[in-house]
Design an enzyme around this catalytic site. Structure first.
Site, PDB file in Angstrom:
ATOM      1  N   SER A 155       0.860  -1.187   0.077  1.00 40.50           N
ATOM      2  CA  SER A 155       0.059  -0.077  -0.107  1.00 40.50           C
ATOM      3  C   SER A 155       0.952   1.387  -0.149  1.00 40.50           C
ATOM      4  O   SER A 155       2.112   1.294   0.620  1.00 40.50           O
ATOM      5  CB  SER A 155      -0.887  -0.188   1.306  1.00 40.50           C
TER       6      SER A 155
HETATM    7  N1  SAH Z   1      -0.853  -5.004   3.885  1.00 40.14           N
HETATM    8  C1  SAH Z   1      -0.178  -5.452   2.554  1.00 40.14           C
HETATM    9  C2  SAH Z   1      -0.743  -4.851   1.389  1.00 40.14           C
HETATM   10  C3  SAH Z   1      -1.780  -5.567   0.886  1.00 40.14           C
HETATM   11  S1  SAH Z   1      -2.363  -5.646  -0.721  1.00 40.14           S
HETATM   12  C4  SAH Z   1       1.325  -4.860   2.763  1.00 40.14           C
HETATM   13  O1  SAH Z   1       1.603  -4.066   3.758  1.00 40.14           O
HETATM   14  O2  SAH Z   1       2.041  -4.888   1.986  1.00 40.14           O
HETATM   15  C5  SAH Z   1      -3.793  -6.633  -0.367  1.00 40.14           C
HETATM   16  C6  SAH Z   1      -3.501  -7.950   0.112  1.00 40.14           C
HETATM   17  O3  SAH Z   1      -4.520  -8.738   0.411  1.00 40.14           O
HETATM   18  C7  SAH Z   1      -2.867  -9.046  -1.371  1.00 40.14           C
HETATM   19  O4  SAH Z   1      -1.712  -9.742  -0.703  1.00 40.14           O
HETATM   20  C8  SAH Z   1      -3.828 -10.047  -1.303  1.00 40.14           C
HETATM   21  O5  SAH Z   1      -3.421 -11.356  -2.029  1.00 40.14           O
HETATM   22  C9  SAH Z   1      -4.416 -10.064  -0.096  1.00 40.14           C
HETATM   23  N2  SAH Z   1      -5.836 -10.668  -0.027  1.00 40.14           N
HETATM   24  C10 SAH Z   1      -6.816 -10.543  -1.066  1.00 40.14           C
HETATM   25  N3  SAH Z   1      -7.974 -11.220  -0.627  1.00 40.14           N
HETATM   26  C11 SAH Z   1      -7.664 -11.780   0.419  1.00 40.14           C
HETATM   27  C12 SAH Z   1      -8.515 -12.751   1.399  1.00 40.14           C
HETATM   28  N4  SAH Z   1      -9.623 -13.070   1.102  1.00 40.14           N
HETATM   29  N5  SAH Z   1      -7.907 -13.209   2.468  1.00 40.14           N
HETATM   30  C13 SAH Z   1      -6.657 -12.885   2.818  1.00 40.14           C
HETATM   31  N6  SAH Z   1      -5.986 -11.885   2.075  1.00 40.14           N
HETATM   32  C14 SAH Z   1      -6.519 -11.634   0.958  1.00 40.14           C
END
Ligand code: SAH
Length: 215
Positions: free
Chosen positions: A64
């Site tokens: 993010s």
């Molecule tokens: N917090 C992260 C950014 C996340 S981007 C950081 O600091 O880098 C969003 C993430 O959510 C992605 O890695 C994606 O694979 C995950 N995601 C999407 N749907 C999900 C679900 N149902 N359960 C768990 N993770 C999920």
């Protein structure tokens, strides 16, 4: 991995930039000044680590934007010792910010490759973070209730299990919206069946995916 004076200087500038954009919580700013964001980048992309922008981390996902990390973290009002559940581990950067602030962090990721990375990498950075492979829509019932829950992907709706797994007095921060723009939403649980919902402007996240194989 090296955290040089140059990196530290760039990080200070980034934090000043985020402060100028309206983030005032000094604990959040301090954590962002401490955690080396470039450690979460492939070495060939280091120069992008201290721009206030999201960046691809593989598997079609992104780390993010720093301002967004700060904004969501500020909404959580983290206190030392808070038990926090993060949905969407991704690079693990946000989880480290929470751990740096003294939270006990549990984080769930549904992409196997990102999960495998985080499980190895976060302990190497010196953080004790419990990383789980699974579907964030279900939360983590075995470890509930949580003081705070943070969703770092765009959710089409507020998953019921997440609201249930919050302590009374707890806060859920979740970007809600079925299109590519979501409304940052907080749900503060005020009683077993009561909560207060507030909205905090538009953001863009990758989608929170449901019921799809992720390997
Ligand atoms: N917090 C992260 C950014 C996340 S981007 C950081 O600091 O880098 C969003 C993430 O959510 C992605 O890695 C994606 O694979 C995950 N995601 C999407 N749907 C999900 C679900 N149902 N359960 C768990 N993770 C999920």
């Amino acid at each position: 991995m090296i955290d040089s004076y140059k990196h530290q200087g760039l990080r200070k500038l980034l934090v000043e930039n985020i402060r100028a954009k309206g983030i005032h919580d000094s604990d959040v700013l301090k954590a962002m000044e401490t955690v080396p964001r470039h450690f979460f980048f492939d070495s060939s992309f280091l120069k992008y680590a201290y721009e206030d922008k999201p960046f691809p981390i593989g598997a079609g996902q992104t780390i993010s934007q720093p301002y967004t990390v700060a904004f969501q973290t500020e909404l959580l009002h983290i206190k030392k010792g808070d038990k926090v559940l993060e949905i969407g581990t991704g690079s693990g950067y946000q989880a480290c910010i929470l751990a740096e602030m003294g939270a006990k962090v549990f984080t769930i990721e549904r992409q196997r490759s990102l999960f495998n990375n985080a499980v190895k990498f976060l302990p190497a950075l010196g953080y004790t973070i419990k990383v789980f492979y699974g579907d964030g829509y279900k939360g983590l019932p075995a470890f509930a209730p949580f003081d705070k829950i943070l969703v770092t992907a765009g959710a089409p709706y507020i998953p019921e299990p997440l609201a249930e797994q919050l302590k009374i007095g707890g806060i859920l921060v979740i970007p809600v919206g079925a299109s590519d723009v979501q409304i940052m939403t907080t749900v503060t649980k005020t009683g077993e069946k009561e909560s207060i919902k507030r909205e905090h402007g538009s953001f863009r996240f990758v989608p929170l995916l449901e019921d799809k194989a992720a390997d």
